[in-house]
Design a protein around this motif. Structure first.
Motif, mmCIF file in Angstrom:
data_model
loop_
_atom_site.group_PDB
_atom_site.id
_atom_site.type_symbol
_atom_site.label_atom_id
_atom_site.label_comp_id
_atom_site.label_asym_id
_atom_site.label_seq_id
_atom_site.Cartn_x
_atom_site.Cartn_y
_atom_site.Cartn_z
ATOM 1 N N LEU A 1 0.833 -1.198 0.000
ATOM 2 C CA LEU A 1 0.000 0.000 0.000
ATOM 3 C C LEU A 1 0.867 1.247 0.000
ATOM 4 N N ILE A 2 1.928 1.253 0.778
ATOM 5 C CA ILE A 2 2.820 2.415 0.807
ATOM 6 C C ILE A 2 3.392 2.681 -0.589
ATOM 7 N N ARG A 3 3.825 1.639 -1.265
ATOM 8 C CA ARG A 3 4.379 1.815 -2.625
ATOM 9 C C ARG A 3 3.329 2.360 -3.572
ATOM 10 N N ARG A 4 2.131 1.798 -3.527
ATOM 11 C CA ARG A 4 1.067 2.238 -4.432
ATOM 12 C C ARG A 4 0.692 3.694 -4.173
ATOM 13 N N LEU A 5 0.624 4.084 -2.918
ATOM 14 C CA LEU A 5 0.291 5.476 -2.588
ATOM 15 C C LEU A 5 1.355 6.426 -3.119
ATOM 16 N N ARG A 6 2.620 6.053 -2.935
ATOM 17 C CA ARG A 6 3.710 6.916 -3.402
ATOM 18 C C ARG A 6 3.665 7.066 -4.922
ATOM 19 N N GLU A 7 3.434 5.978 -5.628
ATOM 20 C CA GLU A 7 3.385 6.029 -7.087
ATOM 21 C C GLU A 7 2.133 6.737 -7.589
ATOM 22 N N HIS A 8 1.006 6.498 -6.921
ATOM 23 C CA HIS A 8 -0.275 7.045 -7.381
ATOM 24 C C HIS A 8 -0.333 8.563 -7.220
ATOM 25 N N PHE A 9 0.106 9.063 -6.049
ATOM 26 C CA PHE A 9 -0.002 10.490 -5.770
ATOM 27 C C PHE A 9 1.297 11.246 -6.031
ATOM 28 N N GLY A 10 2.367 10.527 -6.316
ATOM 29 C CA GLY A 10 3.638 11.178 -6.627
ATOM 30 C C GLY A 10 4.194 11.990 -5.481
ATOM 31 N N ALA A 11 4.052 11.479 -4.259
ATOM 32 C CA ALA A 11 4.488 12.217 -3.065
ATOM 33 C C ALA A 11 5.079 11.248 -2.053
ATOM 34 N N PRO A 12 5.948 11.754 -1.173
ATOM 35 C CA PRO A 12 6.446 10.899 -0.089
ATOM 36 C C PRO A 12 5.290 10.429 0.795
ATOM 37 N N VAL A 13 5.415 9.234 1.337
ATOM 38 C CA VAL A 13 4.394 8.669 2.223
ATOM 39 C C VAL A 13 5.032 8.382 3.571
ATOM 40 N N CYS A 14 4.418 8.879 4.629
ATOM 41 C CA CYS A 14 4.897 8.618 5.988
ATOM 42 C C CYS A 14 3.982 7.611 6.663
ATOM 43 N N ASN A 15 4.574 6.671 7.350
ATOM 44 C CA ASN A 15 3.859 5.633 8.080
ATOM 45 C C ASN A 15 3.912 5.975 9.567
ATOM 46 N N ARG A 16 2.759 6.178 10.199
ATOM 47 C CA ARG A 16 2.708 6.577 11.601
ATOM 48 C C ARG A 16 2.156 5.440 12.466
ATOM 49 N N TYR A 17 2.611 5.379 13.723
ATOM 50 C CA TYR A 17 2.177 4.322 14.630
ATOM 51 C C TYR A 17 2.110 4.852 16.055
ATOM 52 N N LEU A 18 1.012 4.545 16.760
ATOM 53 C CA LEU A 18 0.896 4.794 18.183
ATOM 54 C C LEU A 18 -0.310 4.041 18.692
ATOM 55 N N CYS A 19 -0.469 3.973 20.001
ATOM 56 C CA CYS A 19 -1.712 3.498 20.590
ATOM 57 C C CYS A 19 -2.314 4.656 21.372
ATOM 58 N N THR A 20 -3.618 4.600 21.589
ATOM 59 C CA THR A 20 -4.307 5.720 22.230
ATOM 60 C C THR A 20 -3.671 6.100 23.550
ATOM 61 N N GLU A 21 -3.362 5.107 24.372
ATOM 62 C CA GLU A 21 -2.862 5.384 25.717
ATOM 63 C C GLU A 21 -1.522 6.116 25.716
ATOM 64 N N ALA A 22 -0.748 5.979 24.642
ATOM 65 C CA ALA A 22 0.604 6.567 24.606
ATOM 66 C C ALA A 22 0.609 8.041 24.224
ATOM 67 N N GLY A 23 -0.411 8.523 23.509
ATOM 68 C CA GLY A 23 -0.463 9.942 23.146
ATOM 69 C C GLY A 23 0.431 10.312 21.982
ATOM 70 N N LEU A 24 1.697 9.931 22.033
ATOM 71 C CA LEU A 24 2.655 10.131 20.952
ATOM 72 C C LEU A 24 3.302 8.791 20.625
ATOM 73 N N GLY A 25 3.795 8.654 19.398
ATOM 74 C CA GLY A 25 4.370 7.382 18.997
ATOM 75 C C GLY A 25 5.540 7.504 18.052
ATOM 76 N N LEU A 26 5.486 6.745 16.982
ATOM 77 C CA LEU A 26 6.581 6.650 16.030
ATOM 78 C C LEU A 26 6.111 7.081 14.648
#
Length: 404
Positions: A288-313
């Motif tokens: 999906l990340i590859r397809r998004l980058r190719e489709h929209f022609g833009a960098p794609v950032c992948n974000r991760y966290l859980c609700t309890e943590a507030g901030l993540g990666l």
């Protein structure tokens, strides 16, 4: 904190749209003024510091005004998705001091203090609106905020208190019944400082991809106020309307969950151009990340966290493309990451274990039901997800039970 930020945002950004639905528009100046009037109204009704205000409202200007008003008098806002099938059960567990809702969203609630707003503002996004959005600041507050608003000053500001609770947001419920996570001034300040630092303005307008009661809006309101970011809303999210709005408003950043972004890939026609695509709310698969980058022609950032943590990666726009395809990146500033075995022992790079996160944005705790074992002894939050670190400090997830 929110009271000070709202006043400064009104001074700096004035007539700029804070919230726009396509047919209605609320400026930063009117957001501050109207939330003052609702704060006065809530106080007049007997809402006090620490009381819980439950908002069962459609996503829209009313939600933001009421949330900010509650914060101005020290009340705690709990936003419940008006379409969530468990909203009545969640409401019962919260036992709020006041419920604010709109017509036909809740049944009769005997024994509860309930305010039903006189009308819900039109939020349908027409394909070609003949006129611009209605300026809500030009309407009498009574026409859409009812008896909540009083044309008088709000109570005086409260002294600073980092421990003061501000907002309750619920987990998704993918690992059991949704849990109510409490965030206070300390956590919101950490999120604001991480996202904006000392700068004002320069906030890219965004289309909201989650309900307003979700972590992504409820704990990011300070950041939205400081950066002057316009939040665009849809009555209900669908890929065609979302992409059309993004084109009409010339949004530079496209943000959504992996499922939302994947649905946009199947739409006919030439895709619009964006400067950045943000995948949030759960890790996206490499394809999906590859397809998004190719489709929209833009960098794609992948974000991760859980609700309890507030901030993540997350990965960054200038990271190598494979970072977002294979990993969820590195910890964001101020976030500690640990991968541990079943005994709590930190594991070296390459060994799989449970993912734990820690920062100043970690929730204060659960309201009502919730497993206190989510906290490790050293303040880390157990995400329930499994992964491993590589030699570059990037996190690879191999199993997710994310509660965000």
């Amino acid at each position: 904190m929110l009271r000070l930020l709202a006043g400064e945002a009104a001074r700096r950004f004035g007539a700029r749209a804070a919230v726009e639905s396509g047919t209605s528009r609320l400026s930063f100046a009117d957001l501050d003024r109207l939330s003052d009037q609702v704060a006065a109204g809530l106080s007049h009704r007997g809402v006090r510091v620490g009381d819980v205000l439950a908002l069962v409202l459609p996503d829209g200007p009313e939600f933001v005004v009421c949330y900010l008003a509650a914060a101005k008098i020290g009340a705690v806002t709990a936003g419940l998705d008006a379409r969530h099938p468990a909203r009545l059960a969640l409401l019962s567990r919260l036992d709020p001091d006041l419920v604010v809702t709109a017509p036909r969203l809740l049944p009769s609630l005997p024994g509860r203090d309930v305010v039903t707003l006189p009308t819900t503002l039109p939020t349908t996004l027409p394909a070609s609106p003949p006129t611009g959005p209605t300026e809500l600041g030009d309407l009498p507050p009574a026409s859409w905020l009812g008896a909540l608003a009083r044309n008088e000053p709000p109570p005086p500001p409260m002294p600073p208190d980092p421990g003061r609770p501000v907002v309750i947001t619920h987990t998704s419920g993918r690992t059991g019944p949704p849990k109510a996570a409490l965030f206070g001034d300390r956590q919101l300040e950490a999120i604001r400082a991480h996202g904006a630092g000392v700068r004002w303005g320069r906030g890219d307008a965004r289309l909201l991809s989650h309900p307003m009661g979700h972590l992504a809006f409820a704990t990011r309101l300070p950041l939205i106020l400081q950066t002057g970011r316009t939040t665009y809303l849809l009555p209900s999210w669908d890929p065609e309307s979302a992409l059309r709005l993004a084109c009409e408003k010339r949004l530079r950043v496209l943000q959504g969950t992996p499922a939302q972004l994947a649905a946009m890939l199947d739409l006919p026609g030439k895709p619009p151009s964006f400067e950045l695509v943000l995948s949030t709310g759960g890790p996206a698969p490499p394809g999906l990340i590859r397809r998004l980058r190719e489709h929209f022609g833009a960098p794609v950032c992948n974000r991760y966290l859980c609700t309890e943590a507030g901030l993540g990666l997350g990965t960054r726009p200038d990271d190598p493309p494979q970072d977002a395809e294979l990993t969820v990146g590195r910890p964001r500033a101020g976030v500690d990451l640990s991968v541990r075995d079943s005994t709590g022992r930190p594991l070296p790079a390459g060994e799989e274990g449970e993912v734990l996160l820690r920062s100043q944005a970690v929730m204060s705790g659960y309201v009502g039901d919730g497993d206190p074992r989510v906290f490790a002894r050293d303040g880390f939050v157990r995400t329930g997800d499994t992964g491993f670190l590589d030699d570059l400090g990037r996190l690879h997830l191999v199993g997710t039970q994310s509660r965000s």
